[in-house]
Design a protein around this motif. Structure first.
Motif, PDB file in Angstrom:
ATOM      1  N   ASN A   1       0.812  -1.213   0.000  1.00  0.00           N
ATOM      2  CA  ASN A   1       0.000   0.000   0.000  1.00  0.00           C
ATOM      3  C   ASN A   1       0.852   1.273   0.000  1.00  0.00           C
ATOM      4  OD1 ASN A   1      -2.533  -1.363   0.116  1.00  0.00           O
ATOM      5  ND2 ASN A   1      -2.195  -1.765   2.295  1.00  0.00           N
ATOM      6  N   SER A   2       2.175   1.111  -0.104  1.00  0.00           N
ATOM      7  CA  SER A   2       3.053   2.275  -0.083  1.00  0.00           C
ATOM      8  C   SER A   2       2.968   3.051  -1.394  1.00  0.00           C
ATOM      9  CB  SER A   2       4.501   1.838   0.167  1.00  0.00           C
ATOM     10  OG  SER A   2       4.997   1.104  -0.941  1.00  0.00           O
ATOM     11  N   ASP A   3       3.336   4.318  -1.337  1.00  0.00           N
ATOM     12  CA  ASP A   3       3.318   5.168  -2.530  1.00  0.00           C
ATOM     13  C   ASP A   3       4.295   4.653  -3.589  1.00  0.00           C
ATOM     14  OD1 ASP A   3       1.444   6.760  -1.320  1.00  0.00           O
ATOM     15  OD2 ASP A   3       2.883   8.269  -0.633  1.00  0.00           O
ATOM     16  N   GLU A   4       5.444   4.147  -3.129  1.00  0.00           N
ATOM     17  CA  GLU A   4       6.458   3.695  -4.088  1.00  0.00           C
ATOM     18  C   GLU A   4       5.957   2.503  -4.897  1.00  0.00           C
ATOM     19  OE1 GLU A   4       8.230   5.852  -0.754  1.00  0.00           O
ATOM     20  OE2 GLU A   4       7.015   4.025  -0.843  1.00  0.00           O
ATOM     21  N   VAL A   5       5.339   1.541  -4.230  1.00  0.00           N
ATOM     22  CA  VAL A   5       4.801   0.377  -4.947  1.00  0.00           C
ATOM     23  C   VAL A   5       3.659   0.813  -5.864  1.00  0.00           C
ATOM     24  CG1 VAL A   5       3.607  -1.823  -4.709  1.00  0.00           C
ATOM     25  CG2 VAL A   5       5.481  -1.259  -3.160  1.00  0.00           C
ATOM     26  N   GLY A   6       2.802   1.712  -5.366  1.00  0.00           N
ATOM     27  CA  GLY A   6       1.706   2.210  -6.200  1.00  0.00           C
ATOM     28  C   GLY A   6       2.213   2.904  -7.444  1.00  0.00           C
ATOM     29  N   MET A   7       3.291   3.658  -7.308  1.00  0.00           N
ATOM     30  CA  MET A   7       3.874   4.345  -8.460  1.00  0.00           C
ATOM     31  C   MET A   7       4.429   3.344  -9.469  1.00  0.00           C
ATOM     32  SD  MET A   7       6.683   7.434  -8.333  1.00  0.00           S
ATOM     33  CE  MET A   7       5.696   8.218  -7.051  1.00  0.00           C
ATOM     34  N   LEU A   8       5.082   2.288  -8.955  1.00  0.00           N
ATOM     35  CA  LEU A   8       5.628   1.268  -9.856  1.00  0.00           C
ATOM     36  C   LEU A   8       4.504   0.537 -10.582  1.00  0.00           C
ATOM     37  CD1 LEU A   8       8.019  -0.353 -10.935  1.00  0.00           C
ATOM     38  CD2 LEU A   8       7.874  -1.807  -8.909  1.00  0.00           C
ATOM     39  N   VAL A   9       3.430   0.214  -9.880  1.00  0.00           N
ATOM     40  CA  VAL A   9       2.293  -0.470 -10.500  1.00  0.00           C
ATOM     41  C   VAL A   9       1.664   0.409 -11.571  1.00  0.00           C
ATOM     42  CG1 VAL A   9      -0.034  -1.364 -10.083  1.00  0.00           C
ATOM     43  CG2 VAL A   9       1.813  -1.947  -8.517  1.00  0.00           C
ATOM     44  N   GLU A  10       1.580   1.720 -11.308  1.00  0.00           N
ATOM     45  CA  GLU A  10       1.027   2.644 -12.297  1.00  0.00           C
ATOM     46  C   GLU A  10       1.868   2.630 -13.573  1.00  0.00           C
ATOM     47  OE1 GLU A  10      -1.768   5.225 -13.803  1.00  0.00           O
ATOM     48  OE2 GLU A  10      -1.800   4.144 -11.878  1.00  0.00           O
ATOM     49  N   ILE A  11       3.187   2.547 -13.414  1.00  0.00           N
ATOM     50  CA  ILE A  11       4.073   2.480 -14.594  1.00  0.00           C
ATOM     51  C   ILE A  11       3.836   1.182 -15.348  1.00  0.00           C
ATOM     52  CG2 ILE A  11       6.493   2.291 -15.289  1.00  0.00           C
ATOM     53  CD1 ILE A  11       7.191   4.159 -12.963  1.00  0.00           C
ATOM     54  N   LEU A  12       3.625   0.087 -14.622  1.00  0.00           N
ATOM     55  CA  LEU A  12       3.337  -1.197 -15.285  1.00  0.00           C
ATOM     56  C   LEU A  12       2.031  -1.097 -16.099  1.00  0.00           C
ATOM     57  CD1 LEU A  12       4.172  -3.821 -12.485  1.00  0.00           C
ATOM     58  CD2 LEU A  12       5.616  -3.019 -14.347  1.00  0.00           C
ATOM     59  N   LYS A  13       1.040  -0.430 -15.549  1.00  0.00           N
ATOM     60  CA  LYS A  13      -0.226  -0.294 -16.283  1.00  0.00           C
ATOM     61  C   LYS A  13      -0.028   0.466 -17.593  1.00  0.00           C
ATOM     62  CE  LYS A  13      -3.278  -0.405 -12.233  1.00  0.00           C
ATOM     63  NZ  LYS A  13      -4.265   0.347 -11.397  1.00  0.00           N
ATOM     64  N   ARG A  14       0.808   1.508 -17.540  1.00  0.00           N
ATOM     65  CA  ARG A  14       1.084   2.260 -18.776  1.00  0.00           C
ATOM     66  C   ARG A  14       1.879   1.423 -19.758  1.00  0.00           C
ATOM     67  NH1 ARG A  14       4.272   7.232 -17.056  1.00  0.00           N
ATOM     68  NH2 ARG A  14       4.215   7.590 -19.331  1.00  0.00           N
ATOM     69  N   ARG A  15       2.797   0.592 -19.233  1.00  0.00           N
ATOM     70  CA  ARG A  15       3.619  -0.245 -20.113  1.00  0.00           C
ATOM     71  C   ARG A  15       2.772  -1.236 -20.896  1.00  0.00           C
ATOM     72  NH1 ARG A  15       5.382  -3.241 -23.151  1.00  0.00           N
ATOM     73  NH2 ARG A  15       7.357  -4.363 -23.182  1.00  0.00           N
ATOM     74  N   PHE A  16       1.724  -1.755 -20.274  1.00  0.00           N
ATOM     75  CA  PHE A  16       0.918  -2.779 -20.943  1.00  0.00           C
ATOM     76  C   PHE A  16      -0.481  -2.282 -21.316  1.00  0.00           C
ATOM     77  CE2 PHE A  16       4.014  -5.029 -18.316  1.00  0.00           C
ATOM     78  CZ  PHE A  16       4.594  -5.862 -19.263  1.00  0.00           C
ATOM     79  N   ALA A  17      -0.618  -0.957 -21.386  1.00  0.00           N
ATOM     80  CA  ALA A  17      -1.912  -0.386 -21.752  1.00  0.00           C
ATOM     81  C   ALA A  17      -2.247  -0.684 -23.211  1.00  0.00           C
ATOM     82  CB  ALA A  17      -1.877   1.110 -21.505  1.00  0.00           C
TER      83      ALA A  17
END
Length: 398
Positions: free
Chosen positions: A382-398
């Motif tokens: 639930n940390s901001d850092e993990v959330g930021m990384l997950v957001e980047i993954l979503k953009r990578r596979f959008a």
């Protein structure tokens, strides 16, 4: 090292025990055979761990024969290799100077397994290469465990034919097993006199004070089989030993049928599905009501009906698909990820980002984050850092 033990006391005891046991045997012998190793210590688990170490060396030696200049997959070669290695295994011959270190390490493992079983199995799982537990490794762990054998047996059963699982999953199973069947763990009491026959074992000296206060006071030779496939006669049901690695030649497995005590039934329900995605930090700015000159006429709409408002250029950029994870991470983000998620290791960061970049889908990348890296580096999902990384993954596979 388990924090239950006084490290120096444990090391000294294991060396003393190995020196005493080896000294008594080699006073009348020059070398020790496999059959004699099985009866060397009054604590059968110690003997099993020695055999386990020899089995690992035997398997690694078999791999050394492989060469790029010859066809080691040819049936004739595989058969010849199997016969050769099995014959070698039947002629174990260890001198004292080689045995004592193995015996001291086997004693250490046995004591940790007795006094801190949770740490023992947790440590084995966390040290698996690629942070995954293979079916073969799980099977070998069960083979060579006599004390608290039900733990690795239940993990192996839980795998249900899977070739491998992430260590994170195996650790969850370990917690469930110990929670449900913790009362089945063996008490050290009955083993303390067996160790003390050679060297006095005093838990008050071996363990830290806080931990001590919680401590309750013949093989048949078969030429066509490997020594590591034979059954062991102990005070508990026979434990089958290791088979040759399938990478070098065909394994020879001779498993004794389990009895009523050692039979393991499935303990847990099937997986309910992939882990839920962690909540990504919202990139949407808060919407403020538009004030008018006449406050009395201001209408406040329900929150659910609040208009989204126009999307800014910055938001459009941060939501746009990307082709490379590594190239989309800013320098500040990189330093933040290295320090906050990868314990300050740039090499670990680079390796993880490269693996994520080579994932073929968001599901595969997200699985690496939730089931591998989160456990390997103890992430707060639930940390901001993990959330930021997950957001980047979503953009990578959008």
């Amino acid at each position: 090292m388990s924090n239950k033990f006084n490290s120096s006391s444990l090391t000294e005891y294991c060396k003393s025990y190995a020196r005493k046991v080896a000294g008594e045997f080699f006073a009348h012998h020059t070398v020790i055979s496999g059959q004699e190793l099985l009866k060397l210590s009054a604590v059968s688990q110690v003997n099993l761990f020695v055999i386990s170490s020899l089995s690992e060396k035997w398997r690694s030696d078999a791999e050394r024969f492989r060469s790029p200049y010859f066809d080691f997959e040819h049936p004739d070669v595989r058969q010849a290799m199997q016969v050769f290695m099995n014959t070698v295994s039947q002629h174990i011959s260890v001198r004292r100077d080689h045995l004592e270190p193995l015996l001291a390490e086997a004693t250490r493992r046995t004591l940790v397994l007795l006094f801190d079983p949770r740490y023992y199995f947790d440590d084995i799982l966390r040290n698996q290469s690629d942070f995954s537990l293979s079916a073969e490794t799980a099977h070998q762990l069960t083979r060579y465990t006599q004390i608290n054998k039900f733990v690795p047996a239940a993990i192996e059963e839980r795998m249900k034919g899977k070739s491998s699982v992430y260590v994170n999953q195996a650790l969850n199973w370990l917690d469930e097993i110990l929670m449900q069947r913790g009362r089945e763990l063996e008490k050290p009491d009955k083993y303390i006199p067996l160790f003390s026959e050679k060297v006095l074992l005093d838990p008050a000296v071996l363990l830290r004070k806080a931990s001590y206060e919680h401590v309750p006071q013949p093989t048949v030779f078969t030429p066509n089989k490997s020594f590591f496939d034979t059954d062991i006669e102990t005070t508990v049901p026979p434990v089958p030993l290791a088979a040759p690695s399938s990478n070098g030649f065909e394994p020879v497995v001779n498993l004794a049928p389990p009895d009523s005590e050692s039979s393991v039934r499935p303990l847990f329900l099937d997986d309910s599905g992939p882990a839920a995605e962690p909540a990504a930090p919202s990139m949407q700015p808060s919407q403020m009501p538009t004030h008018t000159s006449d406050v009395s006429t201001l209408e406040v709409s329900p929150k659910t009906e609040e208009p989204a408002g126009p999307v800014t250029i910055g938001e459009t950029f941060y939501r746009a698909p990307i082709e490379s994870i590594s190239k989309s991470i800013s320098l500040n983000q990189k330093f933040m990820f290295i320090n906050q998620l990868f314990n300050g290791s740039a090499a670990s960061y680079n390796e993880a980002i490269e693996q994520l970049d080579h994932a073929t889908s968001y599901e595969q990348a997200h699985d690496l984050v939730t089931n591998r890296y989160s456990a390997q580096y103890s992430w707060d999902m639930n940390s901001d850092e993990v959330g930021m990384l997950v957001e980047i993954l979503k953009r990578r596979f959008a």
